[in-house]
Design a protein around this motif. Structure first.
Motif, short mmCIF file in Angstrom:
data_model
loop_
_atom_site.label_atom_id
_atom_site.label_comp_id
_atom_site.label_asym_id
_atom_site.label_seq_id
_atom_site.Cartn_x
_atom_site.Cartn_y
_atom_site.Cartn_z
N LEU A 13 0.15 6.42 4.73
CA LEU A 13 0.48 5.73 5.97
C LEU A 13 -0.74 5.58 6.87
O LEU A 13 -0.87 4.60 7.62
CB LEU A 13 1.60 6.47 6.71
N PHE A 14 -1.67 6.53 6.81
CA PHE A 14 -2.89 6.43 7.60
C PHE A 14 -3.73 5.23 7.15
O PHE A 14 -4.23 4.47 7.99
CB PHE A 14 -3.71 7.71 7.50
N ILE A 15 -3.86 5.06 5.84
CA ILE A 15 -4.63 3.92 5.35
C ILE A 15 -3.93 2.62 5.69
O ILE A 15 -4.57 1.61 6.02
CB ILE A 15 -4.88 4.06 3.83
N PHE A 16 -2.59 2.60 5.63
CA PHE A 16 -1.86 1.40 6.04
C PHE A 16 -2.10 1.11 7.52
O PHE A 16 -2.27 -0.05 7.91
CB PHE A 16 -0.36 1.59 5.79
N TRP A 17 -2.15 2.15 8.35
CA TRP A 17 -2.43 1.97 9.78
C TRP A 17 -3.85 1.42 9.98
O TRP A 17 -4.04 0.53 10.80
CB TRP A 17 -2.27 3.30 10.50
N VAL A 18 -4.82 1.96 9.23
CA VAL A 18 -6.20 1.45 9.32
C VAL A 18 -6.23 -0.03 8.93
O VAL A 18 -6.93 -0.84 9.56
CB VAL A 18 -7.15 2.28 8.43
N TRP A 19 -5.47 -0.38 7.89
CA TRP A 19 -5.41 -1.78 7.47
C TRP A 19 -4.91 -2.68 8.60
O TRP A 19 -5.51 -3.70 8.91
CB TRP A 19 -4.51 -1.91 6.24
N MET A 20 -3.83 -2.29 9.24
CA MET A 20 -3.27 -3.09 10.32
C MET A 20 -4.21 -3.14 11.53
O MET A 20 -4.36 -4.18 12.18
CB MET A 20 -1.90 -2.53 10.74
N TYR A 21 -4.87 -2.03 11.81
CA TYR A 21 -5.78 -1.99 12.96
C TYR A 21 -6.99 -2.88 12.73
O TYR A 21 -7.42 -3.60 13.64
CB TYR A 21 -6.23 -0.55 13.22
N GLN A 22 -7.54 -2.85 11.50
CA GLN A 22 -8.72 -3.67 11.26
C GLN A 22 -8.38 -5.16 11.30
O GLN A 22 -9.23 -5.98 11.66
CB GLN A 22 -9.38 -3.28 9.93
N VAL A 23 -7.14 -5.52 10.95
CA VAL A 23 -6.74 -6.93 11.07
C VAL A 23 -6.77 -7.35 12.54
O VAL A 23 -7.29 -8.43 12.88
CB VAL A 23 -5.32 -7.13 10.48
N ARG A 24 -6.24 -6.52 13.41
CA ARG A 24 -6.27 -6.83 14.84
C ARG A 24 -7.71 -6.89 15.36
O ARG A 24 -8.04 -7.72 16.21
CB ARG A 24 -5.49 -5.77 15.62
N LEU A 25 -8.55 -6.03 14.83
CA LEU A 25 -9.96 -6.03 15.25
C LEU A 25 -10.64 -7.33 14.90
O LEU A 25 -11.31 -7.96 15.74
CB LEU A 25 -10.69 -4.85 14.59
N TRP A 26 -10.45 -7.79 13.65
CA TRP A 26 -11.10 -9.04 13.22
C TRP A 26 -10.46 -10.25 13.89
O TRP A 26 -11.14 -11.25 14.12
CB TRP A 26 -11.04 -9.16 11.69
N LEU A 31 -7.18 3.76 -1.66
CA LEU A 31 -5.84 4.31 -1.76
C LEU A 31 -5.38 4.39 -3.21
O LEU A 31 -4.78 5.39 -3.62
CB LEU A 31 -4.86 3.45 -0.95
N PHE A 32 -5.65 3.35 -3.99
CA PHE A 32 -5.28 3.37 -5.40
C PHE A 32 -5.96 4.53 -6.12
O PHE A 32 -5.32 5.26 -6.91
CB PHE A 32 -5.67 2.05 -6.06
N THR A 33 -7.24 4.74 -5.86
CA THR A 33 -8.00 5.76 -6.56
C THR A 33 -7.47 7.16 -6.28
O THR A 33 -7.39 8.00 -7.18
CB THR A 33 -9.49 5.69 -6.16
N VAL A 34 -7.06 7.43 -5.05
CA VAL A 34 -6.63 8.79 -4.70
C VAL A 34 -5.14 9.03 -4.93
O VAL A 34 -4.70 10.18 -4.85
CB VAL A 34 -6.98 9.13 -3.24
N THR A 35 -4.37 7.97 -5.25
CA THR A 35 -2.92 8.16 -5.40
C THR A 35 -2.36 7.75 -6.75
O THR A 35 -1.20 8.05 -7.03
CB THR A 35 -2.15 7.35 -4.32
N VAL A 36 -3.14 7.10 -7.60
CA VAL A 36 -2.57 6.47 -8.79
C VAL A 36 -1.81 7.47 -9.67
O VAL A 36 -0.76 7.13 -10.24
CB VAL A 36 -3.67 5.74 -9.61
N LEU A 57 0.81 -1.21 0.00
CA LEU A 57 0.00 0.00 0.00
C LEU A 57 0.85 1.27 0.00
O LEU A 57 0.44 2.31 -0.52
CB LEU A 57 -0.94 0.02 1.22
N VAL A 58 2.04 1.19 0.59
CA VAL A 58 2.89 2.37 0.67
C VAL A 58 3.85 2.49 -0.51
O VAL A 58 4.68 3.40 -0.55
CB VAL A 58 3.68 2.39 2.00
N ALA A 59 3.73 1.59 -1.48
CA ALA A 59 4.64 1.61 -2.64
C ALA A 59 4.60 2.92 -3.42
O ALA A 59 5.65 3.39 -3.87
CB ALA A 59 4.34 0.42 -3.56
N ALA A 91 -9.57 -5.15 0.33
CA ALA A 91 -9.81 -4.76 -1.06
C ALA A 91 -10.41 -3.36 -1.13
O ALA A 91 -10.04 -2.55 -2.00
CB ALA A 91 -10.75 -5.77 -1.72
N PHE A 92 -11.30 -3.06 -0.19
CA PHE A 92 -11.91 -1.72 -0.16
C PHE A 92 -10.86 -0.65 0.14
O PHE A 92 -10.78 0.38 -0.55
CB PHE A 92 -13.03 -1.67 0.89
#
Length: 272
Positions: A133-146, A190-195, A86-88, A184-185
């Motif tokens: 980095l915020f979206i990457f953090w959200v990704w990691m947080y939601q993994v811990r949540l699930w 992230l792809f849409t706003v950074t491509v 995601l941070v690529a 995926a969401f």
């Protein structure tokens, strides 16, 4: 009755000038193919410098894995590896500048590229890094949540135990399904706003909001083709993680250079 003299009413402060939004072109499959060819050509033109950025990114990924092992959070290795690409776009800033100079025929060395990258902290690139980095953090947080919600009754003391629960139990399948959908969401957002936002900020004087809006317009103009480009990026980067992240030494530079050329095809150059 008192008369009003001209100019007695103070004028409103002029509104700040906003940068004009650029036009966007329709992107075709041929644009994707041509951008990939140009990206590979740029990589071959400066393989050592291009490979340096890929190597740095790969080593950073290995550092994340080592830290998770050291902290005993081995169950976070797979989510971290999957979310790492995601941070690529932010990591490829130096590659965009290399492609820009190769395209315009400018000579450059290490100091030129690293100086341009350092100067980005004074511009809007820092805000885009925050978004990434915020979206990457959200990704990691939601993994811990699930993990807490779905696998709360499961116990695993090692990486092998975690893999067994995730891939061979109903709870693990549910965890994978939910995590994949949410991931995926987040990836699509992230792809849409950074491509094209990252190379656009490097290329012209604009703000990060305008860059993100332009990126959204590019995706909206050619949704199917851009979805194909997103799939190419995702699959290639994920496969590059398999050999201990080492595949990124080649794939990240090629895709980074290609992203610059796709931006050039999607967004016409600024006048002047």
């Amino acid at each position: 009755m008192p008369s009003r003299t001209a100019g007695s009413t103070p004028k409103d402060d002029p509104a700040p000038q906003q940068p004009d939004m650029p036009e966007v072109n329709t992107v075709t499959a041929e644009d994707i193919a041509a951008s990939l060819r140009a990206g590979f050509s740029d990589f071959l033109a400066r393989p050592v410098m291009s490979g340096f950025f890929g190597l740095f990114y790969a080593l950073f990924g290995l550092l994340i894995v080592w830290c998770l092992v050291w902290l005993g959070k081995i169950w976070m290795i797979i989510p971290a590896a999957v979310g790492f690409p995601l941070v690529a776009p932010f990591a490829a800033a130096g590659l965009y500048e290399m492609s820009r100079r190769l395209q315009t025929g400018e000579s450059f060395g290490w100091s030129d590229i690293l100086t341009v990258m350092a100067d980005q902290r004074k511009r809007e690139m820092g805000w885009m890094a925050f978004v990434t980095l915020f979206i990457f953090w959200v990704w990691m947080y939601q993994v811990r949540l699930w993990l807490a919600i779905i696998l709360q009754n499961s116990s695993f003391s090692g990486f092998d135990g975690f893999l067994h629960i995730v891939f061979f139990t109903p709870q693990g399948w549910t965890f994978l399904a939910v995590g994949t959908c949410v991931g995926a969401f987040l990836s699509a957002v992230l792809f849409t706003v950074t491509v094209v936002a990252m190379p656009m900020l490097l290329d012209r004087e604009t703000n990060f909001v305008s860059a993100m809006l332009t990126s959204i317009r590019v995706v909206r103009e050619s949704p199917v083709v851009m979805l194909g480009w997103a799939a190419i990026l995702s699959v290639t980067l994920l496969l590059s993680l398999v050999p201990a992240f080492l595949g990124l030494i080649v794939t990240l530079p090629v895709l980074g250079h290609a992203t610059w050329h796709l931006y050039r095809r999607a967004v016409p150059p600024a006048e002047g």
